[in-house]
Scaffold this motif. Structure first.
Motif, PDB file in Angstrom:
ATOM      1  N   LEU A  31      -1.792  -4.591  -7.305  1.00  0.00           N
ATOM      2  CA  LEU A  31      -1.659  -4.511  -5.852  1.00  0.00           C
ATOM      3  C   LEU A  31      -2.986  -4.261  -5.136  1.00  0.00           C
ATOM      4  CD1 LEU A  31       1.590  -2.343  -5.573  1.00  0.00           C
ATOM      5  CD2 LEU A  31       1.390  -4.825  -5.397  1.00  0.00           C
ATOM      6  N   GLN A  32      -4.101  -4.264  -5.859  1.00  0.00           N
ATOM      7  CA  GLN A  32      -5.360  -3.872  -5.232  1.00  0.00           C
ATOM      8  C   GLN A  32      -5.801  -4.816  -4.119  1.00  0.00           C
ATOM      9  OE1 GLN A  32      -8.734  -3.991  -7.837  1.00  0.00           O
ATOM     10  NE2 GLN A  32      -8.118  -5.892  -8.844  1.00  0.00           N
ATOM     11  N   LYS A  33      -5.390  -6.084  -4.168  1.00  0.00           N
ATOM     12  CA  LYS A  33      -5.796  -7.027  -3.134  1.00  0.00           C
ATOM     13  C   LYS A  33      -5.198  -6.681  -1.772  1.00  0.00           C
ATOM     14  CE  LYS A  33      -2.098 -10.303  -4.278  1.00  0.00           C
ATOM     15  NZ  LYS A  33      -1.792 -11.697  -4.689  1.00  0.00           N
ATOM     16  N   TYR A  34      -4.127  -5.869  -1.765  1.00  0.00           N
ATOM     17  CA  TYR A  34      -3.504  -5.500  -0.501  1.00  0.00           C
ATOM     18  C   TYR A  34      -4.079  -4.218   0.083  1.00  0.00           C
ATOM     19  CZ  TYR A  34       0.170  -8.801  -1.870  1.00  0.00           C
ATOM     20  OH  TYR A  34       0.858  -9.917  -2.244  1.00  0.00           O
ATOM     21  N   ILE A  35      -4.811  -3.450  -0.707  1.00  0.00           N
ATOM     22  CA  ILE A  35      -5.169  -2.099  -0.290  1.00  0.00           C
ATOM     23  C   ILE A  35      -6.059  -2.095   0.949  1.00  0.00           C
ATOM     24  CG2 ILE A  35      -6.428  -0.026  -0.972  1.00  0.00           C
ATOM     25  CD1 ILE A  35      -5.438  -0.453  -3.790  1.00  0.00           C
ATOM     26  N   VAL A  44      -2.487   2.405 -13.650  1.00  0.00           N
ATOM     27  CA  VAL A  44      -3.613   1.468 -13.645  1.00  0.00           C
ATOM     28  C   VAL A  44      -3.124   0.034 -13.477  1.00  0.00           C
ATOM     29  CG1 VAL A  44      -5.475   0.506 -15.045  1.00  0.00           C
ATOM     30  CG2 VAL A  44      -5.106   2.971 -15.002  1.00  0.00           C
ATOM     31  N   VAL A  61       0.833  -1.207   0.000  1.00  0.00           N
ATOM     32  CA  VAL A  61       0.000   0.000   0.000  1.00  0.00           C
ATOM     33  C   VAL A  61       0.867   1.256   0.000  1.00  0.00           C
ATOM     34  CG1 VAL A  61      -1.602   1.354   1.390  1.00  0.00           C
ATOM     35  CG2 VAL A  61      -1.997  -1.076   1.061  1.00  0.00           C
ATOM     36  N   LEU A 110       2.538   1.665  -3.349  1.00  0.00           N
ATOM     37  CA  LEU A 110       1.570   2.092  -4.361  1.00  0.00           C
ATOM     38  C   LEU A 110       1.225   3.570  -4.205  1.00  0.00           C
ATOM     39  CD1 LEU A 110      -0.484   1.457  -6.623  1.00  0.00           C
ATOM     40  CD2 LEU A 110      -2.110   0.821  -4.823  1.00  0.00           C
ATOM     41  N   PHE A 136      -1.947  -0.473  -9.924  1.00  0.00           N
ATOM     42  CA  PHE A 136      -3.095  -0.497  -9.024  1.00  0.00           C
ATOM     43  C   PHE A 136      -3.824  -1.834  -9.102  1.00  0.00           C
ATOM     44  CE2 PHE A 136      -6.037   1.807  -6.367  1.00  0.00           C
ATOM     45  CZ  PHE A 136      -7.236   1.146  -6.569  1.00  0.00           C
ATOM     46  N   LEU A 137      -4.029  -2.350 -10.303  1.00  0.00           N
ATOM     47  CA  LEU A 137      -4.704  -3.633 -10.460  1.00  0.00           C
ATOM     48  C   LEU A 137      -3.877  -4.770  -9.863  1.00  0.00           C
ATOM     49  CD1 LEU A 137      -6.075  -3.312 -14.103  1.00  0.00           C
ATOM     50  CD2 LEU A 137      -7.351  -3.101 -11.969  1.00  0.00           C
TER      51      LEU A 137
END
Length: 302
Positions: free
Chosen positions: A287-291, A281, A222, A225, A284-285
């Motif tokens: 690493l989004q599972k960690y956000i 983008v 996070v 990112l 973000f896609l």
């Protein structure tokens, strides 16, 4: 029958015996959320579609894009080859990547020290970090300019128009907020893990690099990112420090194309903006599972 409706309740029973909403009851309790969601998507997607239409328009103006995709061509993308756009892209990726990695390493080391060690000035340091992060970094751009102006006379590599100097400024500005964010997450890792590792003979550095960092991977992702995205699109400090056109970042370069309204190159701007959005983008896609986990877990224990 597979479904049975209770009279006057607006509910139905499915085959498994669970109640499901029907008709007006469904809209009042659940359906309105779908309407809000669709409106939010349309509101957020329209500017993207408009810019993409302008990027494909051969007229090179935003006014010519009032009718979306009325004129489609790749002239604007081809014209980027005759500019410094790809140099700006490389500069931005290098600066944002190094800043993101450096922010993660420095913030994690500081957060680990505040979380695991008890030393004089610890509480004052945490309070100072909390106060410092209240002030945006851009408030100090005059002081940063004068500092680098004087420092460049001694160490040219750290003066104005230096990408290294810009990276160091970004690292200093991001250290406070990211350290405090990581500190709350580090506190959720049980201390018994550290004690067990010490019994096995592990040093503090071994515990930090081989055990703790693996357990706090969500917050590292996070912070990396957020640091990458904020650095990728930062304009004011980059414009103050980077003075030669070849050293500009994407934000500074794209602004230069439209700063003069009489000679604004909106077609190139739109094409460059579309390409510039791709790295952000994709990251973000990825690493989004960690956000969600990274931002919320630190709030459990502080």
């Amino acid at each position: 029958m597979a479904t049975q409706t209770a009279a006057g309740t607006g509910r139905a029973m499915d085959a498994s015996g669970h109640r499901r909403l029907t008709g007006r009851k469904f809209f009042l309790e659940v359906g309105w959320r779908h309407v809000v969601g669709v409106l939010a998507v349309v509101y957020a997607a329209f500017p993207i579609v408009y810019v993409f239409s302008a990027a494909l328009s051969s007229r090179g103006t935003l006014t010519g894009s009032n009718r979306l995709f009325a004129d489609v061509g790749l002239e604007n993308f081809a014209a980027l080859q005759d500019t410094y756009f790809w140099h700006w892209t490389a500069n931005t990726l290098v600066i944002a990547t190094i800043t993101g990695i450096g922010t993660v390493i420095m913030g994690a080391a500081a957060a680990y020290a505040f979380s695991r060690f008890r030393f004089s000035g610890r509480r004052v340091g945490l309070t100072a970090l909390l106060v410092i992060q209240m002030f945006p970094q851009m408030l100090a751009f005059v002081a940063i300019f004068l500092l680098l102006l004087g420092l460049g006379n001694v160490v040219p590599a750290l003066g104005l128009n230096s990408k290294l100097a810009l990276i160091l400024v970004y690292l200093g500005g991001a250290l406070g907020v990211n350290t405090f964010l990581m500190y709350g997450f580090f506190n959720t890792v049980p201390r018994e893990i550290d004690e067990a590792a010490k019994i096995d003979g592990a040093s503090h550095s071994q515990i930090f690099w081989t055990i703790i960092l693996r357990l706090v991977a969500p917050i590292l992702a996070v912070v990396g990112l957020l640091s990458f995205i904020s650095t990728f699109g930062e304009f004011i400090i980059a414009r103050v420090i980077l003075q030669s056109e070849r050293n500009w970042t994407l934000a500074v370069g794209l602004y230069g194309w439209v700063s003069d309204l009489l000679e604004a190159r909106w077609g190139l701007f739109a094409a460059g903006a579309v390409i510039a959005a791709v790295p952000v983008v994709l990251l973000f896609l990825f690493l989004q599972k960690y956000i969600v986990g990274g931002l919320t877990a630190g709030a459990v224990k502080g």
